[in-house]
Design an enzyme around this catalytic site. Structure first.
Site, mmCIF file in Angstrom:
data_model
loop_
_atom_site.group_PDB
_atom_site.id
_atom_site.type_symbol
_atom_site.label_atom_id
_atom_site.label_comp_id
_atom_site.label_asym_id
_atom_site.label_seq_id
_atom_site.Cartn_x
_atom_site.Cartn_y
_atom_site.Cartn_z
ATOM 1 N N TYR A 151 0.842 -1.207 0.000
ATOM 2 C CA TYR A 151 0.000 0.000 0.000
ATOM 3 C C TYR A 151 0.876 1.255 0.000
ATOM 4 C CZ TYR A 151 -3.775 3.144 1.641
ATOM 5 O OH TYR A 151 -4.703 4.157 1.785
ATOM 6 N N ASP A 152 1.834 1.303 0.959
ATOM 7 C CA ASP A 152 2.647 2.513 1.121
ATOM 8 C C ASP A 152 3.475 2.800 -0.135
ATOM 9 O OD1 ASP A 152 1.689 1.902 3.612
ATOM 10 O OD2 ASP A 152 3.602 2.064 4.658
ATOM 11 N N VAL A 193 -9.768 1.034 12.808
ATOM 12 C CA VAL A 193 -9.956 1.147 14.253
ATOM 13 C C VAL A 193 -11.333 1.710 14.624
ATOM 14 C CG1 VAL A 193 -8.804 3.424 14.453
ATOM 15 C CG2 VAL A 193 -8.800 1.829 16.377
ATOM 16 N N PHE A 197 -13.959 -0.580 16.732
ATOM 17 C CA PHE A 197 -14.326 -0.188 18.103
ATOM 18 C C PHE A 197 -15.841 -0.027 18.230
ATOM 19 C CE2 PHE A 197 -10.122 1.890 19.790
ATOM 20 C CZ PHE A 197 -9.462 0.699 19.555
ATOM 21 N N GLN A 215 -0.183 4.500 20.892
ATOM 22 C CA GLN A 215 0.033 5.063 19.544
ATOM 23 C C GLN A 215 -1.078 6.061 19.238
ATOM 24 O OE1 GLN A 215 -1.068 1.984 20.205
ATOM 25 N NE2 GLN A 215 -2.006 0.950 18.469
ATOM 26 N N ARG A 217 -3.405 8.610 16.479
ATOM 27 C CA ARG A 217 -3.935 8.881 15.147
ATOM 28 C C ARG A 217 -4.759 10.167 15.255
ATOM 29 N NH1 ARG A 217 -0.921 5.252 14.407
ATOM 30 N NH2 ARG A 217 -1.152 3.402 13.067
HETATM 31 P P1 NAD Z 1 -12.685 1.782 0.410
HETATM 32 O O1 NAD Z 1 -12.011 0.468 0.458
HETATM 33 O O2 NAD Z 1 -14.006 1.936 1.087
HETATM 34 O O3 NAD Z 1 -12.867 2.277 -1.087
HETATM 35 C C1 NAD Z 1 -12.008 1.920 -2.121
HETATM 36 C C2 NAD Z 1 -12.854 1.594 -3.340
HETATM 37 O O4 NAD Z 1 -11.993 1.250 -4.440
HETATM 38 C C3 NAD Z 1 -13.779 0.391 -3.110
HETATM 39 O O5 NAD Z 1 -15.072 0.697 -3.548
HETATM 40 C C4 NAD Z 1 -13.137 -0.714 -3.951
HETATM 41 O O6 NAD Z 1 -14.064 -1.677 -4.402
HETATM 42 C C5 NAD Z 1 -12.508 0.092 -5.065
HETATM 43 N N1 NAD Z 1 -11.402 -0.592 -5.733
HETATM 44 C C6 NAD Z 1 -10.359 -1.238 -5.154
HETATM 45 N N2 NAD Z 1 -9.544 -1.726 -6.088
HETATM 46 C C7 NAD Z 1 -10.078 -1.378 -7.293
HETATM 47 C C8 NAD Z 1 -9.701 -1.607 -8.640
HETATM 48 N N3 NAD Z 1 -8.590 -2.288 -8.945
HETATM 49 N N4 NAD Z 1 -10.489 -1.117 -9.634
HETATM 50 C C9 NAD Z 1 -11.628 -0.437 -9.333
HETATM 51 N N5 NAD Z 1 -12.035 -0.202 -8.076
HETATM 52 C C10 NAD Z 1 -11.265 -0.662 -7.065
HETATM 53 O O7 NAD Z 1 -11.647 2.840 0.995
HETATM 54 P P2 NAD Z 1 -11.808 4.397 1.288
HETATM 55 O O8 NAD Z 1 -11.547 4.605 2.716
HETATM 56 O O9 NAD Z 1 -13.045 4.919 0.687
HETATM 57 O O10 NAD Z 1 -10.555 4.964 0.489
HETATM 58 C C11 NAD Z 1 -10.686 5.607 -0.772
HETATM 59 C C12 NAD Z 1 -9.323 6.124 -1.211
HETATM 60 O O11 NAD Z 1 -8.832 7.051 -0.246
HETATM 61 C C13 NAD Z 1 -8.279 5.026 -1.349
HETATM 62 O O12 NAD Z 1 -7.486 5.311 -2.478
HETATM 63 C C14 NAD Z 1 -7.463 5.163 -0.089
HETATM 64 O O13 NAD Z 1 -6.136 4.737 -0.284
HETATM 65 C C15 NAD Z 1 -7.544 6.654 0.188
HETATM 66 N N6 NAD Z 1 -7.360 6.933 1.614
HETATM 67 C C16 NAD Z 1 -8.359 6.686 2.508
HETATM 68 C C17 NAD Z 1 -8.135 6.929 3.867
HETATM 69 C C18 NAD Z 1 -9.181 6.706 4.914
HETATM 70 O O14 NAD Z 1 -8.897 6.894 6.089
HETATM 71 N N7 NAD Z 1 -10.403 6.353 4.599
HETATM 72 C C19 NAD Z 1 -6.883 7.437 4.299
HETATM 73 C C20 NAD Z 1 -5.895 7.634 3.334
HETATM 74 C C21 NAD Z 1 -6.147 7.406 1.995
HETATM 75 N N1 UDP Z 2 -6.147 -0.643 16.093
HETATM 76 C C1 UDP Z 2 -6.537 -1.172 17.317
HETATM 77 N N2 UDP Z 2 -7.619 -2.021 17.348
HETATM 78 C C2 UDP Z 2 -8.313 -2.357 16.231
HETATM 79 C C3 UDP Z 2 -7.915 -1.806 14.987
HETATM 80 C C4 UDP Z 2 -6.821 -0.955 14.959
HETATM 81 O O1 UDP Z 2 -5.943 -0.873 18.348
HETATM 82 O O2 UDP Z 2 -9.290 -3.114 16.361
HETATM 83 C C5 UDP Z 2 -5.004 0.302 16.061
HETATM 84 C C6 UDP Z 2 -3.947 -0.019 15.012
HETATM 85 O O3 UDP Z 2 -2.982 -0.891 15.543
HETATM 86 C C7 UDP Z 2 -3.398 1.359 14.696
HETATM 87 C C8 UDP Z 2 -4.588 2.296 14.871
HETATM 88 O O4 UDP Z 2 -5.531 1.575 15.665
HETATM 89 O O5 UDP Z 2 -2.400 1.716 15.628
HETATM 90 C C9 UDP Z 2 -5.229 2.711 13.561
HETATM 91 O O6 UDP Z 2 -5.485 1.552 12.807
HETATM 92 P P1 UDP Z 2 -6.210 1.557 11.386
HETATM 93 O O7 UDP Z 2 -6.111 0.179 10.844
HETATM 94 O O8 UDP Z 2 -7.566 2.164 11.507
HETATM 95 O O9 UDP Z 2 -5.401 2.580 10.488
HETATM 96 P P2 UDP Z 2 -3.843 2.829 10.197
HETATM 97 O O10 UDP Z 2 -2.990 1.963 11.056
HETATM 98 O O11 UDP Z 2 -3.687 2.520 8.752
HETATM 99 O O12 UDP Z 2 -3.682 4.260 10.525
#
Ligand code: NAD
Ligand code: UDP
Ligand code: UDP
Length: 323
Positions: A151-152, A193, A197, A215, A217
């Protein structure tokens, strides 16, 4: 306020059936635009867009962005990518393909159409950061071979592609680095998370805290985030970002657990479980750039955003349609 007919755009939202994408689609439709929602439903669900079926300006296309897409639109929001660690680690090769091949295809489309394109990047590009809060000019500390790398590194490579398409082909690109965002329409089992929760608390079960819960967020409510994405898309062509979009109020995971238990009247308390590898110790956006260039900042406090999110999960738990 809806746009006038002459300024109505056809807008492509990839990942539009997902959590963030479906809220963005709703808001763009409210403004009077036409939406093409492209999604392979890997983590998205038709439930998120069911209410739009009969909307005259909404069209859904089931398609994987790893494959070329030939359509005619005026603007592209590229959100397609699983976002929760549980989902993006389920098929890590597909996650990298989605970020990288997906970006190439959507950039190729934008290049042919000479249209604006916005990338949903992530705070994960900073990895487990040594700089706090994280400004955009911090290059990050990312493990290139770990469980989160698909992902990263995928998202980092997508950013590279966006800036190379700008330099090489003159595209108007916008890159948003999104920090943890929550709200209604998160999947109950997606492992993030806030949803974990709330789901546990509504069942009266103990909340599971990974590691020692120290940690941090910073949690942004979905409506604020969507405002930020739309303001970024509308910003002058020479403002590309990357720009952080997130809520700078920082909480430990323990504090979040306490708040969720209080708001749901859960007596289940909390239990500890091992911390997943490479879990960032702290994360908080520096949003000075977004404030300065977009006039944007979040308006919703964690408590105010958790209440409608809890209400959503409560309704989902009693809904006859499976989530
Ligand atoms: P989500 O998983 O709910 O939405 C992602 C959508 O993309 C889903 O509908 C999935 O079916 C679709 N998808 C995945 N792979 C695909 C592919 N190959 N072709 C077409 N569609 C595909 O996640 P989200 O939280 O809505 O995230 C949306 C975007 O925002 C993502 O790119 C994610 O990386 C980014 N983002 C979200 C967060 C967050 O906290 N929600 C944080 C950082 C970045
Ligand atoms: N986390 C937790 N319990 C859960 C899910 C997540 O303590 O049931 C912690 C996780 O280890 C992380 C933080 O909550 O430190 C945020 O996790 P999340 O997966 O939502 O997002 P990200 O780590 O990608 O920021
Ligand atoms: N592409 C697409 N739709 C288009 C134009 C291009 O999906 O309308 C894809 C196509 O797969 C192409 C990729 O975008 O390989 C990159 O396009 P670009 O024009 O940058 O490069 P090339 O066509 O030379 O590979």
């Amino acid at each position: 306020m809806p746009v006038l007919y002459e300024s109505r755009k056809r807008i492509l939202v990839t990942g539009g059936a997902g959590f963030l994408g479906s809220h963005l689609v709703d808001r763009l439709l409210d403004q009077g635009h036409e939406i093409l929602c492209v999604d392979n439903l890997f983590t998205g669900t038709k439930r998120n867009i069911d209410h739009l079926h009969h909307h005259p300006h909404f069209e859904f296309m089931r398609h994987d962005v790893c494959f070329p897409l030939y359509v005619e639109v005026d603007e592209i929001y590229n959100l397609a990518c699983p976002a929760s660690p549980v989902h993006y680690q389920r098929d890590p090769v597909q996650t990298t393909k989605t970020s990288v091949h997906g970006a190439i295809n959507m950039l190729g489309l934008a290049k042919r159409l000479k249209c604006r394109i916005l990338q949903a990047s992530t705070s994960e590009v900073y990895g487990d950061p040594e700089v706090h809060p994280q400004p955009e000019d911090y290059w990050g500390r990312v493990n290139p071979t770990g469980l989160r790398s698909c992902y990263d590194e995928g998202k980092r490579c997508a950013e590279t592609l966006f800036f190379d398409y700008r330099r090489q082909h003159g595209l108007t690109v916008k890159v948003a680095r999104i920090f943890n965002t929550y709200g209604p329409r998160m999947l109950p089992a997606d492992g993030r998370v806030v949803s974990n929760f709330i789901v546990a608390a509504l069942r009266g079960e103990p909340i599971t805290i990974y590691g020692d819960g120290g940690q941090t967020r910073s949690f942004c409510y979905v409506d604020d985030l969507v405002d930020g994405l739309m303001q970024l898309m509308a910003s002058p062509a020479d403002f590309t970002g990357p720009v952080n979009l997130g809520n700078p109020d920082e909480f430990t995971i323990w504090e979040l657990a306490d708040m969720v238990n209080r708001l749901t009247n859960n007596q289940g308390s909390a239990r500890l479980a091992p911390l997943p590898p490479d879990d960032p110790r702290q994360r908080c956006p520096d949003i000075a750039l977004a404030r300065d260039k977009l006039g944007w900042q979040p308006r919703t406090s964690l408590k105010d955003g958790l209440n409608p999110t809890i209400a959503y999960f409560r309704e989902l738990a009693t809904s006859p349609t499976p989530a």
